[in-house]
Scaffold this active site. Structure first.
Site, short mmCIF file in Angstrom:
data_model
loop_
_atom_site.label_atom_id
_atom_site.label_comp_id
_atom_site.label_asym_id
_atom_site.label_seq_id
_atom_site.Cartn_x
_atom_site.Cartn_y
_atom_site.Cartn_z
N LYS A 45 -5.87 -4.86 15.85
CA LYS A 45 -5.16 -3.92 16.74
C LYS A 45 -5.37 -4.31 18.21
O LYS A 45 -4.44 -4.30 19.01
CB LYS A 45 -5.67 -2.49 16.50
CG LYS A 45 -5.42 -1.96 15.10
CD LYS A 45 -3.94 -1.84 14.78
CE LYS A 45 -3.71 -1.17 13.44
NZ LYS A 45 -2.28 -1.08 13.06
N ARG A 66 -22.88 4.93 6.87
CA ARG A 66 -22.02 3.80 6.51
C ARG A 66 -22.03 2.80 7.66
O ARG A 66 -21.86 3.19 8.83
CB ARG A 66 -20.59 4.30 6.23
CG ARG A 66 -19.58 3.23 5.92
CD ARG A 66 -18.24 3.83 5.51
NE ARG A 66 -17.63 4.55 6.64
CZ ARG A 66 -16.43 5.14 6.56
NH1 ARG A 66 -15.75 5.15 5.43
NH2 ARG A 66 -15.92 5.77 7.62
N PHE A 96 4.73 -0.08 11.67
CA PHE A 96 3.55 0.43 10.96
C PHE A 96 2.93 -0.64 10.05
O PHE A 96 1.75 -0.61 9.75
CB PHE A 96 3.94 1.61 10.05
CG PHE A 96 4.34 2.86 10.75
CD1 PHE A 96 5.68 3.24 10.82
CD2 PHE A 96 3.39 3.67 11.34
CE1 PHE A 96 6.06 4.42 11.47
CE2 PHE A 96 3.77 4.85 11.99
CZ PHE A 96 5.11 5.21 12.05
N ASN A 123 0.85 -1.21 0.00
CA ASN A 123 0.00 0.00 0.00
C ASN A 123 0.87 1.24 0.00
O ASN A 123 0.60 2.23 0.69
CB ASN A 123 -0.94 0.00 1.22
CG ASN A 123 -2.02 1.08 1.08
OD1 ASN A 123 -2.38 1.48 -0.03
ND2 ASN A 123 -2.49 1.61 2.19
N THR A 125 -9.70 2.75 17.05
CA THR A 125 -10.78 1.77 16.87
C THR A 125 -10.80 0.76 18.01
O THR A 125 -11.80 0.09 18.23
CB THR A 125 -10.60 0.97 15.55
OG1 THR A 125 -9.22 0.76 15.32
CG2 THR A 125 -11.20 1.69 14.39
N ASN A 135 -7.61 10.37 13.62
CA ASN A 135 -7.73 10.40 12.16
C ASN A 135 -6.61 11.22 11.52
O ASN A 135 -6.73 12.44 11.42
CB ASN A 135 -9.11 10.93 11.76
CG ASN A 135 -10.18 9.92 12.08
OD1 ASN A 135 -10.32 9.47 13.21
ND2 ASN A 135 -10.94 9.53 11.05
N LEU A 145 -12.26 9.87 4.42
CA LEU A 145 -12.86 11.15 4.04
C LEU A 145 -11.88 12.09 3.35
O LEU A 145 -12.15 12.61 2.25
CB LEU A 145 -13.43 11.84 5.29
CG LEU A 145 -14.01 13.24 5.07
CD1 LEU A 145 -15.28 13.17 4.22
CD2 LEU A 145 -14.31 13.93 6.41
N SER A 199 -4.65 2.00 17.10
CA SER A 199 -5.71 2.85 16.53
C SER A 199 -6.81 3.11 17.54
O SER A 199 -7.05 2.28 18.42
CB SER A 199 -6.31 2.15 15.30
OG SER A 199 -7.52 2.75 14.93
N ASP A 240 -19.99 2.85 11.29
CA ASP A 240 -19.60 4.20 11.73
C ASP A 240 -20.23 4.53 13.07
O ASP A 240 -21.36 4.13 13.35
CB ASP A 240 -20.07 5.24 10.70
CG ASP A 240 -19.03 5.44 9.60
OD1 ASP A 240 -17.93 4.88 9.73
OD2 ASP A 240 -19.34 6.13 8.62
N TYR A 252 -10.31 -5.43 11.19
CA TYR A 252 -9.11 -4.57 11.25
C TYR A 252 -8.91 -4.09 12.69
O TYR A 252 -7.83 -4.21 13.26
CB TYR A 252 -9.27 -3.37 10.31
CG TYR A 252 -8.39 -2.22 10.69
CD1 TYR A 252 -8.90 -1.14 11.41
CD2 TYR A 252 -7.03 -2.23 10.38
CE1 TYR A 252 -8.08 -0.10 11.80
CE2 TYR A 252 -6.21 -1.19 10.76
CZ TYR A 252 -6.73 -0.13 11.49
OH TYR A 252 -5.92 0.91 11.89
C1 WQD Z 1 -14.41 9.90 8.81
C2 WQD Z 1 -15.81 10.47 8.78
C3 WQD Z 1 -17.44 8.96 7.88
C4 WQD Z 1 -15.76 8.91 3.81
C5 WQD Z 1 -10.87 5.24 9.82
C6 WQD Z 1 -10.49 3.95 10.44
C7 WQD Z 1 -9.60 4.18 11.63
C8 WQD Z 1 -8.46 5.09 11.27
C9 WQD Z 1 -8.94 6.37 10.62
C10 WQD Z 1 -6.57 3.67 10.94
C11 WQD Z 1 -16.88 9.47 9.20
C12 WQD Z 1 -17.29 10.19 6.97
C13 WQD Z 1 -15.98 9.16 5.16
C14 WQD Z 1 -16.68 9.40 2.85
C15 WQD Z 1 -17.99 10.35 4.62
N1 WQD Z 1 -7.57 4.41 10.43
N2 WQD Z 1 -17.07 9.88 5.55
N3 WQD Z 1 -17.77 10.10 3.30
O1 WQD Z 1 -13.95 5.77 9.71
O2 WQD Z 1 -13.29 7.67 11.31
O3 WQD Z 1 -11.64 5.94 10.73
O4 WQD Z 1 -9.73 6.00 9.50
O5 WQD Z 1 -6.22 3.54 12.07
O6 WQD Z 1 -9.12 2.93 12.03
O7 WQD Z 1 -11.66 3.32 10.90
O8 WQD Z 1 -12.33 7.58 8.99
O9 WQD Z 1 -12.15 9.01 7.03
O10 WQD Z 1 -13.36 6.80 6.80
O11 WQD Z 1 -14.44 8.66 8.08
O12 WQD Z 1 -18.98 11.01 5.00
O13 WQD Z 1 -16.55 9.20 1.60
O14 WQD Z 1 -16.12 10.85 7.44
O15 WQD Z 1 -18.81 8.59 8.00
O16 WQD Z 1 -17.88 10.18 9.91
P1 WQD Z 1 -12.93 6.73 10.22
P2 WQD Z 1 -13.04 7.99 7.63
#
Ligand code: WQD
Length: 337
Positions: free
Chosen positions: A154, A293, A81, A36, A127, A180, A201, A125, A296, A150
């Site tokens: 962790k 989603r 990592f 990746n 999570t 994040n 996001l 994380s 979430d 995932y």
């Molecule tokens: C953030 C917010 C979505 C995409 C993930 C992993 C976590 C960590 C960080 C590794 C949420 C919203 C997202 C989109 C949206 N990674 N969203 N449209 O899910 O908080 O955490 O990344 O350690 O382990 O789970 O991050 O960026 O996917 O989402 O509305 O196209 O943005 O619902 O509220 P998340 P995310």
């Protein structure tokens, strides 16, 4: 001179951490299988720092390849990592996630033990806090549940490392729980460069800004949050990188196991991030409201006291700077590295 091994050092957070390690005077060795990440990231690290380092293209699942790194280098500590990290993908491919992340880490620990390297900073994380803890998340809260494979990798790797310390108190383990991570190095030479359509996001918004993607889908605007959209603790990737430097320095001086949150302690909504990116790129970005989603949660952000007290670290950058630096990288690398 003893060196720091960085597994996954060609990746988004790994490459930013390597820059900070080199600029702080550490000698590093990078191990990565490019599952990746891309080789160009290594050139960019050298370009930013003007420093060189040894690199091994290797997979943690190959024990002899991992042992070769320790045989050929005096490794004093490891920042780990390397691992698969897409939440949604892990639900579809649990076996691959458990094998790659757990077995890979077990191979690394076996090689470390064989060569008497007993200091590790692990990329964990937020999570691991699951869905039952109240925000802001504190390190002493129970972390035995997750919403996806995932996250469970962790949880399990944190447990493995705690048990390794119980079996041998000469180990030093720092478990860094990221929130994040977004943004990019100010040079615009390294940044988040996901393969395929981004799950997260920030890189998704970045590709809407370049026109590669048509519009942002906002996953739900009916959460119990100020504007109804999901709230998260976004942290600048360079802040995250310096957090690793402080954690490494702590691990080099202490034995034991410490879990530490790396976040800002501040929550921002999906719309906050979108508007910050619009300000950075100077144009309005299209979005559509979509259903929530699966998996979430409404709100997630860190309690940051322990990082400050134990590591002497706190995040410096605000959301606007994260967006500006992220856009700078995207603008300079519209097709990634
Ligand atoms: C953030 C917010 C979505 C995409 C993930 C992993 C976590 C960590 C960080 C590794 C949420 C919203 C997202 C989109 C949206 N990674 N969203 N449209 O899910 O908080 O955490 O990344 O350690 O382990 O789970 O991050 O960026 O996917 O989402 O509305 O196209 O943005 O619902 O509220 P998340 P995310």
């Amino acid at each position: 001179m003893s060196k720091i091994l960085v597994t996954g050092g060609a990746g988004f957070i790994g490459s930013h951490t390597c820059v900070e390690l080199l600029e702080a005077g550490h000698e590093i060795v990078i191990l990565d299988n490019f599952s990746n990440s891309k080789p160009e990231a290594l050139n960019r690290i050298k370009k930013i720092t003007g420093k060189d380092f040894k690199f091994y293209e290797a997979d943690l699942l190959n024990l002899s390849d991992v042992e070769k790194v320790f045989k050929e280098n005096d490794i004093s500590a490891v920042i780990h990592f390397a691992g698969l990290k897409a939440v949604g993908e892990s639900v579809q491919k649990p076996v691959e996630y458990y094998h790659n992340n757990i077995t890979g880490t077990l191979m690394l620990i076996q090689a470390m033990r064989k060569y008497n390297c007993k200091k590790i900073v692990f990329s964990s994380s937020a999570t691991v806090y699951g869905v039952n803890n109240p925000v802001p998340y504190v390190e002493t809260m129970p972390t035995n549940s997750s919403t996806n494979p995932y996250g469970y990798t962790k949880v399990m790797i944190e447990q493995i490392l705690k048990d390794v310390y119980v079996s041998d108190n000469n180990w030093s383990v720092v478990l860094l729980r990221y929130f994040n991570p977004i943004g990019a190095h100010k040079s615009g030479l390294i940044g988040e460069d996901p393969n395929g359509i981004p799950n997260n996001l920030f890189p998704y918004i970045a590709q809407v800004a370049t026109g590669k993607l048509e519009a942002l889908g906002v996953f739900g605007n009916d959460y119990d949050t100020p504007d109804g959209t999901g709230v998260r603790d976004y942290i600048h990737v360079v802040d995250l990188a310096t957090g690793h430097l402080n954690a490494l320095n702590y691990a080099l001086e202490h034995n034991g196991v410490e879990a530490v949150n790396l976040g800002t302690g501040k929550g921002s909504s999906v719309m906050d991030v979108l508007h910050a990116f619009e300000k950075a790129c100077g144009k309005e970005l299209p979005y559509v409201i979509k259903p929530r989603r699966a998996g979430d949660i409404a709100t997630c952000y860190a309690d940051t006291h322990k990082a400050k007290e134990l590591l002497g670290w706190e995040a410096k950058y605000q959301l606007d700077e994260m967006a500006a630096d992220g856009w700078n990288f995207t603008k300079n690398n519209p097709n990634g590295l």
